[in-house]
Design a protein around this motif. Structure first.
Motif: not given
Length: 171
Positions: A101-123
């Motif tokens: 569960l903690v490993l999943f949360l860590g991967f979710a944080l990293m994936a959210g960071g990458l998706a957030g950076s793409v979103t910020v770049m696009v918008l």
């Protein structure tokens, strides 16, 4: 060939050395620092007079990098042997699912960071159609988060290499 192997080909012997593990840790540190260098470089350039635009890097641009760095910290603080622990190892029930569960949360944080950076770049940079010196702020954010993710993968593999000649001295 033994029946308990997952892959057909064996792992190369050079991957089981202490020097390879040390190189992996140093390479992960280099990727991590290179990622944050790209972003800090873009942040400092956005505040300079040579920028040529009114767009600057602000806190919204920093949030994806913070999420990726926290995800890396969470992922690499979990011991790989805890993920496959049964109910009798490591002092009781439920260690494996908690680690997963903690490993999943860590991967979710990293994936959210990458998706957030793409979103910020696009918008923030692509939709208003800024030219490239300004567009670099968003590109550097995506590159930084991708390098942090790659750094986390390299560090995970390097930390969890099994070496027959490494002894863990613990009391």
């Amino acid at each position: 060939m033994s029946s308990h192997r997952l892959f057909r080909f064996p792992k190369p012997e050079w991957m089981n050395s202490a020097n390879t593990r040390t190189f992996g840790v140093y390479a992960a540190g280099a990727l991590f620092s290179l990622g944050f260098f790209f972003f800090v470089d873009a942040a400092t350039f956005s505040r300079s007079a040579r920028n040529g635009s009114d767009v600057h890097v602000n806190f919204v641009d920093w949030v994806p990098g913070i999420c990726s760095a926290l995800g890396m910290l969470v992922i690499n603080s979990i011991d790989k042997s805890r993920l496959s622990a049964d109910s009798y190892s490591y002092s009781g029930n439920g260690v494996a699912w908690k680690a997963r569960l903690v490993l999943f949360l860590g991967f979710a944080l990293m994936a959210g960071g990458l998706a957030g950076s793409v979103t910020v770049m696009v918008l923030k940079y692509v939709v208003p159609e800024y030219p490239f010196p300004t567009l670099w702020f968003g590109v550097a954010n995506v590159v930084a988060n991708a390098l942090i993710m790659l750094s986390s993968v390299v560090l995970w593999v390097a930390q969890n290499m099994e070496d027959d000649y490494t002894y863990n001295l613990a009391l």
